[in-house]
Write an enzyme that holds these catalytic residues in place. Structure first.
Site, PDB file in Angstrom:
ATOM      1  N   CYS A 151       7.411 -32.309  16.395  1.00 47.43           N
ATOM      2  CA  CYS A 151       8.130 -33.071  15.115  1.00 47.43           C
ATOM      3  C   CYS A 151       8.634 -34.325  15.281  1.00 47.43           C
ATOM      4  O   CYS A 151       9.619 -34.489  16.029  1.00 47.43           O
ATOM      5  CB  CYS A 151       9.294 -31.706  15.074  1.00 47.43           C
ATOM      6  SG  CYS A 151      10.383 -32.283  13.577  1.00 47.43           S
TER       7      CYS A 151
ATOM      8  N   CYS B  39      12.456 -34.501  14.383  1.00 45.05           N
ATOM      9  CA  CYS B  39      13.096 -33.896  15.232  1.00 45.05           C
ATOM     10  C   CYS B  39      13.429 -35.109  16.384  1.00 45.05           C
ATOM     11  O   CYS B  39      14.831 -34.982  16.913  1.00 45.05           O
ATOM     12  CB  CYS B  39      12.473 -32.653  16.148  1.00 45.05           C
ATOM     13  SG  CYS B  39      12.091 -31.417  14.945  1.00 45.05           S
TER      14      CYS B  39
END
Length: 322
Positions: free
Chosen positions: A92, A95
């Site tokens: 991700c 993230c």
């Protein structure tokens, strides 16, 4: 992206629905009535979080959490300080933008709150129980309950505001996302007594307390839903795990299927509870079908339309009926 700000029309009703939603989270079980009081007791003897502890290890202001350590590092810890869950994955990209910001803010917080990092790929049950729809997802836990959340990478200024408001909330302010000019929630000793019974795991006393409120005030905005929830947990407790074997042995016994669904729902297996009754609706007719349909509709109402699993089950029920 701004943090999610859900409507707060009735704080007591919202809290009661959140209590049930959390308790149906399966492995997460944020609000199980017995576990909640036990967590508070354990938190009294646990050392407070410290920035001196190595990052990522238990006791640190930034800790890596797994399904095995969630109880101690999130639920129990949340009775000392607020815990912010950072749900992420290695693949991700956003993230990797948000996580370092949160880690830096947690270090600056000096133990006033804890950042609990959860790798959703390594801990799928936690992700499912927390109903993660996308990552990065940030969820705040205080005294065993989810109190605020947002999804997506946000600027550091907004992240700082989020945790600042969260810490302030634990000392008497409003949780992030609450209206600043919202009137204080009026005290109601009748609800306080019912909720105290829930917190100590006394379902019979809680049911009696909520029923007394409804007897005096049939249209009470909180007690009706709360009573149905408590009755569900009592039915699940009375049915026990044997209800599943009994239902499997008698697939045409609709009452047995209803008891099994109650047990499944009461122990956090929401989708399995719904699917069991949907199966009965699909393969029966007449009174049996109507009995299963009515019980399923009751369970859907208890969980509430805010849960996406309810919408899916309602659509499946419509397809089965028509």
């Amino acid at each position: 992206m701004q943090p999610n700000r859900p409507a707060r029309t009735d704080p007591r009703a919202a809290a009661q629905q959140a209590r049930l939603a959390a308790s149906l989270a399966g492995a997460v079980d944020l609000a199980a009535v017995k576990a909640r009081s036990e967590a508070a007791t354990r938190a009294q003897t646990a050392p407070p979080p410290s920035t001196a502890a190595p990052t990522g290890l238990p006791g640190s202001a930034v800790v890596d959490v797994t399904e095995a350590t969630f109880q101690a590092e999130v639920l129990d810890r949340s009775f000392q300080v607020p815990v912010v869950l950072d749900l992420w994955a290695e693949w991700c990209g956003p993230c990797k933008q948000l996580s370092p910001v949160l880690e830096r803010l947690a270090a600056e917080g000096g133990g006033s709150w804890v950042l609990a990092k959860v790798d959703v790929d390594a801990n799928p049950a936690l992700a499912q129980g927390l109903r993660v729809q996308g990552i990065p997802a940030v969820k705040a836990v205080w005294q065993g309950q989810l109190v605020a959340e947002f999804t997506g990478a946000i600027p550091e200024e907004q992240a700082r505001q989020f945790v600042t408001e969260l810490v302030a909330a634990t000392t008497g302010g409003a949780v992030p996302g609450g209206a600043e000019d919202e009137a204080p929630e009026p005290e109601d000793p009748r609800l306080d007594a019912a909720e105290a019974a829930l917190d100590r795991g006394d379902l019979a006393a809680a049911e009696q307390a909520y029923q007394a409120i409804l007897d005096a005030e049939p249209g009470h905005p909180v007690a009706g839903l709360a009573l149905r929830q408590v009755q569900l947990f009592r039915r699940a407790e009375e049915a026990g795990p044997d209800a599943l074997a009994a239902a499997d042995a008698a697939p045409d016994d609709v009452a047995a299927q209803n008891r099994a669904a109650d047990f499944l729902l009461g122990t956090g297996n929401v989708e399995l509870a719904f699917e069991r009754l949907l199966d009965v609706v699909r393969r029966t007719s007449g009174e049996d079908r109507d009995m299963a349909r009515k019980h399923l509709v009751e369970l859907l109402g208890i969980v509430g339309d805010e849960d996406p699993r309810v919408g899916a089950a309602r659509r499946a029920l419509s397809a089965a009926l028509f």
